[in-house]
Motif scaffolding. Structure first.
Motif, PDB file in Angstrom:
ATOM      1  N   MET A   1       0.836  -1.191   0.000  1.00 12.83           N
ATOM      2  CA  MET A   1       0.000   0.000   0.000  1.00 12.83           C
ATOM      3  C   MET A   1       0.873   1.244   0.000  1.00 12.83           C
ATOM      4  SD  MET A   1      -1.309   0.286   3.964  1.00 12.83           S
ATOM      5  CE  MET A   1      -1.414   2.070   3.988  1.00 12.83           C
ATOM      6  N   LEU A   2       0.290   2.348  -0.419  1.00 10.61           N
ATOM      7  CA  LEU A   2       0.982   3.639  -0.419  1.00 10.61           C
ATOM      8  C   LEU A   2       0.905   4.200   0.999  1.00 10.61           C
ATOM      9  CD1 LEU A   2       2.353   6.044  -1.705  1.00 10.61           C
ATOM     10  CD2 LEU A   2       0.151   6.787  -2.604  1.00 10.61           C
ATOM     11  N   ASN A   3       2.046   4.156   1.698  1.00  8.37           N
ATOM     12  CA  ASN A   3       2.078   4.523   3.101  1.00  8.37           C
ATOM     13  C   ASN A   3       2.156   6.028   3.312  1.00  8.37           C
ATOM     14  OD1 ASN A   3       3.620   4.923   5.856  1.00  8.37           O
ATOM     15  ND2 ASN A   3       2.715   2.875   5.910  1.00  8.37           N
ATOM     16  N   SER A   4       2.993   6.688   2.517  1.00 10.80           N
ATOM     17  CA  SER A   4       3.128   8.139   2.652  1.00 10.80           C
ATOM     18  C   SER A   4       3.547   8.739   1.319  1.00 10.80           C
ATOM     19  CB  SER A   4       4.147   8.504   3.736  1.00 10.80           C
ATOM     20  OG  SER A   4       5.432   7.994   3.416  1.00 10.80           O
ATOM     21  N   LEU A   5       3.163  10.004   1.126  1.00 12.54           N
ATOM     22  CA  LEU A   5       3.430  10.718  -0.122  1.00 12.54           C
ATOM     23  C   LEU A   5       4.052  12.072   0.221  1.00 12.54           C
ATOM     24  CD1 LEU A   5       2.973  10.841  -3.275  1.00 12.54           C
ATOM     25  CD2 LEU A   5       0.810  11.989  -2.755  1.00 12.54           C
ATOM     26  N   HIS A   6       5.135  12.403  -0.498  1.00 14.63           N
ATOM     27  CA  HIS A   6       5.800  13.696  -0.298  1.00 14.63           C
ATOM     28  C   HIS A   6       5.926  14.388  -1.648  1.00 14.63           C
ATOM     29  CE1 HIS A   6       8.584  16.759   1.125  1.00 14.63           C
ATOM     30  NE2 HIS A   6       9.390  16.438   0.134  1.00 14.63           N
ATOM     31  N   ILE A   7       5.540  15.662  -1.701  1.00 14.78           N
ATOM     32  CA  ILE A   7       5.597  16.443  -2.944  1.00 14.78           C
ATOM     33  C   ILE A   7       6.283  17.768  -2.647  1.00 14.78           C
ATOM     34  CG2 ILE A   7       4.256  17.515  -4.803  1.00 14.78           C
ATOM     35  CD1 ILE A   7       1.997  15.538  -4.154  1.00 14.78           C
ATOM     36  N   GLU A   8       7.216  18.150  -3.526  1.00 14.33           N
ATOM     37  CA  GLU A   8       7.897  19.446  -3.405  1.00 14.33           C
ATOM     38  C   GLU A   8       7.868  20.174  -4.741  1.00 14.33           C
ATOM     39  OE1 GLU A   8      11.922  19.379  -2.002  1.00 14.33           O
ATOM     40  OE2 GLU A   8      11.475  17.938  -0.400  1.00 14.33           O
ATOM     41  N   ASN A   9       7.539  21.449  -4.700  1.00 19.36           N
ATOM     42  CA  ASN A   9       7.668  22.358  -5.852  1.00 19.36           C
ATOM     43  C   ASN A   9       6.933  21.842  -7.090  1.00 19.36           C
ATOM     44  OD1 ASN A   9       9.272  24.092  -4.332  1.00 19.36           O
ATOM     45  ND2 ASN A   9      11.163  23.047  -4.922  1.00 19.36           N
ATOM     46  N   MET A  10       5.697  21.454  -6.908  1.00 16.84           N
ATOM     47  CA  MET A  10       4.876  21.016  -8.025  1.00 16.84           C
ATOM     48  C   MET A  10       3.613  21.879  -8.073  1.00 16.84           C
ATOM     49  SD  MET A  10       6.407  18.611  -9.679  1.00 16.84           S
ATOM     50  CE  MET A  10       7.403  17.126  -9.646  1.00 16.84           C
ATOM     51  N   ALA A  11       3.511  22.732  -9.114  1.00 13.43           N
ATOM     52  CA  ALA A  11       2.346  23.608  -9.316  1.00 13.43           C
ATOM     53  C   ALA A  11       2.062  24.411  -8.042  1.00 13.43           C
ATOM     54  CB  ALA A  11       1.153  22.792  -9.781  1.00 13.43           C
ATOM     55  N   VAL A  12       0.842  24.278  -7.479  1.00  9.64           N
ATOM     56  CA  VAL A  12       0.505  25.068  -6.293  1.00  9.64           C
ATOM     57  C   VAL A  12       1.055  24.444  -5.016  1.00  9.64           C
ATOM     58  CG1 VAL A  12      -1.582  25.999  -7.330  1.00  9.64           C
ATOM     59  CG2 VAL A  12      -1.699  23.863  -6.027  1.00  9.64           C
ATOM     60  N   ILE A  13       1.695  23.287  -5.126  1.00  7.45           N
ATOM     61  CA  ILE A  13       2.215  22.606  -3.945  1.00  7.45           C
ATOM     62  C   ILE A  13       3.690  22.947  -3.765  1.00  7.45           C
ATOM     63  CG2 ILE A  13       2.654  20.385  -2.846  1.00  7.45           C
ATOM     64  CD1 ILE A  13       0.288  19.260  -4.404  1.00  7.45           C
ATOM     65  N   ALA A  14       3.987  23.736  -2.703  1.00  6.21           N
ATOM     66  CA  ALA A  14       5.382  24.035  -2.382  1.00  6.21           C
ATOM     67  C   ALA A  14       6.001  22.867  -1.633  1.00  6.21           C
ATOM     68  CB  ALA A  14       5.471  25.310  -1.547  1.00  6.21           C
ATOM     69  N   SER A  15       5.287  22.363  -0.649  1.00  5.24           N
ATOM     70  CA  SER A  15       5.737  21.190   0.100  1.00  5.24           C
ATOM     71  C   SER A  15       4.517  20.543   0.727  1.00  5.24           C
ATOM     72  CB  SER A  15       6.746  21.583   1.179  1.00  5.24           C
ATOM     73  OG  SER A  15       7.176  20.444   1.897  1.00  5.24           O
ATOM     74  N   LEU A  16       4.379  19.255   0.506  1.00  6.24           N
ATOM     75  CA  LEU A  16       3.203  18.548   1.001  1.00  6.24           C
ATOM     76  C   LEU A  16       3.618  17.163   1.464  1.00  6.24           C
ATOM     77  CD1 LEU A  16      -0.327  18.436  -0.533  1.00  6.24           C
ATOM     78  CD2 LEU A  16       0.839  16.291  -0.003  1.00  6.24           C
ATOM     79  N   ASP A  17       3.188  16.796   2.656  1.00  2.20           N
ATOM     80  CA  ASP A  17       3.397  15.449   3.177  1.00  2.20           C
ATOM     81  C   ASP A  17       2.066  14.904   3.657  1.00  2.20           C
ATOM     82  OD1 ASP A  17       6.424  14.704   3.422  1.00  2.20           O
ATOM     83  OD2 ASP A  17       6.302  16.826   3.970  1.00  2.20           O
ATOM     84  N   VAL A  18       1.759  13.680   3.295  1.00  6.03           N
ATOM     85  CA  VAL A  18       0.520  13.073   3.734  1.00  6.03           C
ATOM     86  C   VAL A  18       0.766  11.590   4.018  1.00  6.03           C
ATOM     87  CG1 VAL A  18      -0.216  12.711   1.345  1.00  6.03           C
ATOM     88  CG2 VAL A  18      -1.895  12.596   3.180  1.00  6.03           C
ATOM     89  N   ASP A  19       0.342  11.153   5.181  1.00 12.15           N
ATOM     90  CA  ASP A  19       0.387   9.737   5.547  1.00 12.15           C
ATOM     91  C   ASP A  19      -0.977   9.131   5.244  1.00 12.15           C
ATOM     92  OD1 ASP A  19       3.000   9.891   6.506  1.00 12.15           O
ATOM     93  OD2 ASP A  19       2.331  10.560   8.473  1.00 12.15           O
ATOM     94  N   LEU A  20      -0.971   8.051   4.491  1.00 11.53           N
ATOM     95  CA  LEU A  20      -2.217   7.433   4.036  1.00 11.53           C
ATOM     96  C   LEU A  20      -2.477   6.137   4.782  1.00 11.53           C
ATOM     97  CD1 LEU A  20      -1.416   8.175   0.350  1.00 11.53           C
ATOM     98  CD2 LEU A  20      -3.376   9.126   1.539  1.00 11.53           C
ATOM     99  N   THR A  21      -3.747   5.772   4.861  1.00 10.20           N
ATOM    100  CA  THR A  21      -4.136   4.580   5.611  1.00 10.20           C
ATOM    101  C   THR A  21      -4.689   3.516   4.680  1.00 10.20           C
ATOM    102  OG1 THR A  21      -6.396   5.378   5.955  1.00 10.20           O
ATOM    103  CG2 THR A  21      -4.732   6.041   7.580  1.00 10.20           C
ATOM    104  N   GLN A  22      -4.937   2.340   5.231  1.00  9.33           N
ATOM    105  CA  GLN A  22      -5.604   1.279   4.491  1.00  9.33           C
ATOM    106  C   GLN A  22      -7.081   1.651   4.344  1.00  9.33           C
ATOM    107  OE1 GLN A  22      -5.710  -0.976   2.166  1.00  9.33           O
ATOM    108  NE2 GLN A  22      -4.210  -2.274   3.190  1.00  9.33           N
ATOM    109  N   GLY A  23      -7.789   0.975   3.439  1.00  7.51           N
ATOM    110  CA  GLY A  23      -9.205   1.253   3.239  1.00  7.51           C
ATOM    111  C   GLY A  23      -9.441   2.351   2.227  1.00  7.51           C
ATOM    112  N   LEU A  24     -10.629   2.957   2.285  1.00  9.16           N
ATOM    113  CA  LEU A  24     -11.010   4.025   1.357  1.00  9.16           C
ATOM    114  C   LEU A  24     -10.545   5.371   1.919  1.00  9.16           C
ATOM    115  CD1 LEU A  24     -12.478   5.284  -1.039  1.00  9.16           C
ATOM    116  CD2 LEU A  24     -14.627   5.102   0.258  1.00  9.16           C
ATOM    117  N   CYS A  25      -9.637   6.022   1.190  1.00 14.77           N
ATOM    118  CA  CYS A  25      -9.145   7.346   1.567  1.00 14.77           C
ATOM    119  C   CYS A  25      -9.763   8.363   0.614  1.00 14.77           C
ATOM    120  CB  CYS A  25      -7.620   7.406   1.465  1.00 14.77           C
ATOM    121  SG  CYS A  25      -6.761   6.205   2.494  1.00 14.77           S
ATOM    122  N   ALA A  26     -10.648   9.220   1.129  1.00 16.62           N
ATOM    123  CA  ALA A  26     -11.291  10.233   0.291  1.00 16.62           C
ATOM    124  C   ALA A  26     -10.486  11.524   0.355  1.00 16.62           C
ATOM    125  CB  ALA A  26     -12.718  10.476   0.768  1.00 16.62           C
ATOM    126  N   VAL A  27     -10.309  12.154  -0.805  1.00 14.50           N
ATOM    127  CA  VAL A  27      -9.596  13.434  -0.900  1.00 14.50           C
ATOM    128  C   VAL A  27     -10.564  14.439  -1.497  1.00 14.50           C
ATOM    129  CG1 VAL A  27      -7.609  14.653  -1.832  1.00 14.50           C
ATOM    130  CG2 VAL A  27      -7.411  12.226  -1.244  1.00 14.50           C
TER     131      VAL A  27
END
Length: 556
Positions: A1-27
């Protein structure tokens, strides 16, 4: 599973970290808040081509990384096959530079883009709005059915034999060209073979000539040095060898009174023998240069020029030139024995076609069985998704011509209302209906994907509230076995999530920034109420949102 996601300097995202869980993750989030950027970044990480405006303006490099845990056995087998260690955790990283260049890493190790794309297929499946359009294409429908029928191994054998047949057909077509062309080709081949044969090339010859050329360039120096060393060691009465011999004789005269003198004399004689051997070897250095060095160097240079000329025409080195010659000889033989070769090729093609026909029949039978099972399962899913009267079938029609995939014509057909004729899926006008068909098929095939994470991008587009609720129930059900990340504008879906994330955009110093926040119960209630609509949150909306979330517990 995708445990965590890190994004830097992409479009409107300067820095973003998100820890994801099992099951249905709504965004969820307002339009333009960065949800689509998040999906674009995931696609980029998985090997997709980045859009021009994905990199945040004013920055030199963007980064997306993701940590995967509990990957499946198929993924581990693939990693072992390509020599990568995937035990424990997998960290995928991909950077995007201002010049458009990208680089991918697996657990810190740089990997080619092709491996990244192949590996990504074992980790994440992404189902976006484009999937609806792809589903209307015959090629996509064929791949779906073949996956359901588990035909990968049989198809690989079939396609290998099909390629051999194609090569034989090409050879036969070349053999059947007109007579004038054959004569022209025969003359060219004879010239090429004759030119190579006349050179009498030998494997390794070029290296020997290059070494000899260097010796000849220093011929005078070699002769002078070798002559001097020979004389110094052996070639005169005052040479080292003669002096050692005299010294040994002198020690022998006192051997009777000095116990070690005889031993020392023997050692001197051994040195003399060694020096004589060295002198003989050095003398040969000069003898290797036979005759006039200038003429010999000219001969070597001429031979190297000939080899270089042949290499420019026929191959990178002598080995490739000789291989070209053998291939040309084989072609000439085929031209000279055209009828024999033609009969041989016809026999080969006939045998291939017999084998292909047997495999194509097997493919057809297995596709028919899979089409019936898949069609029935999809109809059940569509009935749950508020399409109870729909008729869905997968038509597998046997053609008369062999293709790289057999001789089947595969078409997904549907009739969405009673009394309507069955039509190809591409004829469906409603985007909402097409979205539900896509979800139904993905739901049925979900367990076959073998991936730990499924991403759904706005699967609710063009669908009403009641049906959206059912789609959410279906996604929640999928989430019990597979991590599901769903970007949605639907309160009916978001309220069913195991975990709910909100993306928000704000402004700092004239720049846009996006953040993602996992919501607690009260935050979820407020966000679901916002999605339900209205300029202001009302008590009724908050109550409805809370009820939807509480009701959703039964489906998780």
């Amino acid at each position: 599973m995708l445990n965590s996601l890190h994004i830097e300097n992409m479009a409107v995202i300067a820095s973003l970290d998100v820890d994801l869980t099992q099951g249905l993750c709504a965004v969820t989030g307002e339009t333009g808040s960065g949800k689509s950027v998040m999906i674009d970044c995931i696609l980029f990480l998985l090997g997709g081509k980045p859009s021009r405006d994905l990199l945040r303006s004013g920055t030199e490099k963007g980064l997306v990384s993701a940590l995967f845990t509990d990957v499946g056995s198929e993924c581990l087998a693939y990693l072992e096959e390509i020599g990568l260690d995937g035990e424990g955790e997998i960290l995928l990283q991909r950077t995007l530079s201002a010049d458009g260049k990208t680089q991918a890493r697996f657990n810190g190790r740089v990997i080619p883009q092709a491996i990244l794309r192949e590996l990504s297929g074992y980790l994440v499946s992404v189902h976006g709005q484009n999937d609806h359009q792809q589903l209307m294409q015959r090629g996509a429908q064929e791949r779906i059915l073949d996956k359901a029928a588990e035909l990968s191994e049989l198809l690989a054998r079939y396609r290998a034999r099909y390629s051999e047949r194609s090569a034989a057909l090409s050879a036969l077509a070349e053999l059947d060209r007109d007579g004038a062309e054959k004569e022209r080709q025969r003359d060219i081949l004879k010239f090429q073979i004759g030119e190579i044969d006349a050179a009498k090339l030998k494997t390794g010859e070029e290296e020997e000539l290059l070494s000899k050329r260097e010796r000849l360039r220093y011929a005078e120096k070699i002769t002078t040095v070798s002559s001097f060393v020979y004389r110094a060691l052996y070639g005169s009465e005052k040479g080292a060898s003669s002096l050692l011999d005299r010294a040994a004789s002198a020690l022998s005269q006192i051997a009777s009174v000095v116990s070690d003198a005889d031993h020392a004399a023997r050692r001197l004689l051994e040195m003399r023998y060694e020096l004589e051997d060295i002198a003989s070897t050095v003398e040969a250095f000069g003898e290797e240069i036979d005759g006039d060095p200038t003429k010999a160097l000219d001969r070597v240079e001429g031979r190297l020029d000939l080899i270089s000329s042949l290499c420019r025409k026929y191959g990178a080195d002598i080995g490739e030139v000789l291989a070209f010659r053998e291939n040309a000889a084989a072609k000439l033989h085929a031209l000279d024995h055209g009828e024999e070769e033609r009969e041989r090729l016809l026999s080969v093609i006939a045998e291939h076609e017999r084998e292909l026909a047997v495999m194509a029949d097997t493919l057809h039978e297995r596709r028919e069985r899979a089409a019936a099972a898949l069609g029935s399962a999809v109809r059940e899913e569509l009935a749950f998704l508020d399409m109870p009267a729909v008729r869905f079938e997968i038509a597998v029609k046997k053609g008369a011509t062999l293709t790289p995939n057999g001789w089947d014509d595969i078409s997904f057909c549907i009739a969405t209302n009673p009394g309507e004729p069955m039509l190809p899926l591409a004829r469906i006008a409603s985007g909402g209906e097409l979205a539900r068909v896509t979800l139904a098929i993905k739901s049925v095939l979900n367990e076959m994907d073998g991936v730990g994470t499924a991403v759904f991008d706005e699967v609710d587009t063009g669908i009403s509230g009641k049906t959206s609720r059912k789609i959410g129930i279906k996604l929640s059900s999928i989430g019990k076995a597979t991590q599901v990340i769903c970007v949605t504008h639907s309160a009916q879906i978001a309220s069913l999530a195991h975990t709910h994330y909100r993306i928000a955009k704000h402004e700092e110093a004239g720049r846009a920034f996006a953040t993602v926040t996992p919501l607690d119960l009260e935050g979820r209630v407020a966000e679901v109420a916002r999605i339900l609509g209205g300029l202001k949150l009302t008590a009724a909306q908050l109550t409805a949102a809370r009820e939807m979330i509480e009701e959703g517990v039964a489906y998780r």
